[in-house]
Enzyme design. Structure first.
Site, PDB file in Angstrom:
ATOM      1  N   ASP A  28      69.234 -65.034   3.158  1.00 20.33           N
ATOM      2  CA  ASP A  28      69.716 -65.844   3.709  1.00 20.33           C
ATOM      3  C   ASP A  28      69.135 -67.146   4.340  1.00 20.33           C
ATOM      4  O   ASP A  28      69.592 -68.093   4.980  1.00 20.33           O
ATOM      5  CB  ASP A  28      70.668 -65.136   4.621  1.00 20.33           C
ATOM      6  CG  ASP A  28      71.767 -64.231   4.194  1.00 20.33           C
ATOM      7  OD1 ASP A  28      72.190 -64.734   3.049  1.00 20.33           O
ATOM      8  OD2 ASP A  28      72.337 -63.381   4.926  1.00 20.33           O
ATOM      9  N   LYS A  79      75.713 -67.492  10.808  1.00 23.07           N
ATOM     10  CA  LYS A  79      76.599 -68.070   9.682  1.00 23.07           C
ATOM     11  C   LYS A  79      77.781 -66.906   9.322  1.00 23.07           C
ATOM     12  O   LYS A  79      77.590 -65.602   9.844  1.00 23.07           O
ATOM     13  CB  LYS A  79      75.795 -68.080   8.132  1.00 23.07           C
ATOM     14  CG  LYS A  79      75.371 -66.907   7.748  1.00 23.07           C
ATOM     15  CD  LYS A  79      76.046 -65.987   6.735  1.00 23.07           C
ATOM     16  CE  LYS A  79      75.508 -64.577   6.167  1.00 23.07           C
ATOM     17  NZ  LYS A  79      76.237 -63.612   5.452  1.00 23.07           N
TER      18      LYS A  79
END
Length: 290
Positions: A135, A11
């Site tokens: 996350d 990401k």
């Protein structure tokens, strides 16, 4: 079914703001996250005992490893008596702000759920993921998301406007706790316009997206390389360049494949770890079954 293969993307933070403190001492975050085409590859096979291997990686396969923690939570939640042999093929650099460990955990949760007949809903996987790390829920969701709270409040957004990301990882990583500690000591803070970035995504306006992109933690990276790499990416034609997460990776946003390729090859002459990626619309997913 005895074995599955799972891919889980890295990401990038197109925007990251810190909006206060939450109970427990956590920082309240407001972010737009983007999955990109750089993947952890995870193999999971039914086994009578718990095995974790990380070939070619210097990370430890112990109880602190996110992949193992995710696996143990899955078996605890399902009461399945069997265990699994897990092999994690690392591609995302550590201490980069790119959610490599979270991608591993997400891949394990998705893979074990498929391997054992999908006993858990996706919402339940998100709950377990949040227990592993901030996350992990995004690594499960993927695509483009507005992410708030500790990382546990997610809102899916339309796909990011078509572009390319050139990512540069310096030789030294950045400790997330150290970056936040430096942020807390700063007399004043930079706050990117996360709302403007969300609207840019919604309207497909890459120019506005690049204008709004920013990271409140960038001044806290603790390394001079951050600014230097950003400048080099912009010199190579990036419309915006910034650090992702708490660092240390830095990325540039390019409109055209050719310009991104040129920058990628130029920066490879100076840095060992450079990646050319595109937006990815998904999170961790099963890619093969046996």
């Amino acid at each position: 079914m005895k074995k599955v293969m799972v891919s889980a993307p890295a990401k990038l933070n197109l925007a990251l703001d810190i909006v206060g403190l939450l109970p427990g001492g956590y920082h309240g975050l407001d972010m737009v996250m983007q999955a990109v085409t750089l993947y952890e590859k995870v193999s999971l096979e039914k086994s009578g005992r718990m095995i974790l291997e990380l070939p070619g990686s210097n990370l430890r396969a112990d109880e602190k490893n996110t992949a193992l923690r995710a696996a143990l939570l899955f078996f605890e939640a399902t009461d399945i008596p069997e265990r699994a042999a897990i092999i994690v093929h690392k591609a995302i650099p550590a201490q980069a702000g790119m959610a490599g460990g979270s991608a591993d955990a997400a891949a394990v949760l998705v893979g074990l759920n498929r391997l054992y007949g999908e006993p858990l809903s996706f919402c339940r996987l998100l709950e377990l993921g949040a227990r592993v790390g901030a996350d992990v829920p995004f690594s499960l969701m993927g695509g483009t998301c507005r992410v708030q709270g500790k990382g546990d409040i997610l809102k899916a957004l339309p796909p990011c406007p078509d572009c390319r990301f050139v990512i540069v990882m310096p030789e030294e990583g950045v400790s997330t706790p150290a970056a936040f500690a430096r942020y807390d000591q700063m007399p004043s803070a930079y706050h990117p316009d996360v709302e403007a970035l969300e609207q840019a995504v919604r309207t497909g306006d890459l120019t506005a997206l690049c204008r709004a992109a920013g990271n409140a933690l960038q001044p806290c990276s603790g390394t001079e390389e951050t600014g230097q790499i950003c400048q080099k990416l912009q010199d190579e034609g990036a419309d915006a360049a910034l650090m992702t997460g708490s660092g240390a990776a830095v990325f540039g946003i390019f409109r055209e494949e050719d310009a991104a390729q040129k920058a990628y090859h130029a920066l490879q002459k100076e840095y060992r770890r450079v990646y050319l990626t595109a937006p990815d619309s998904f999170g961790a997913r099963v890619t093969a079954e046996e």
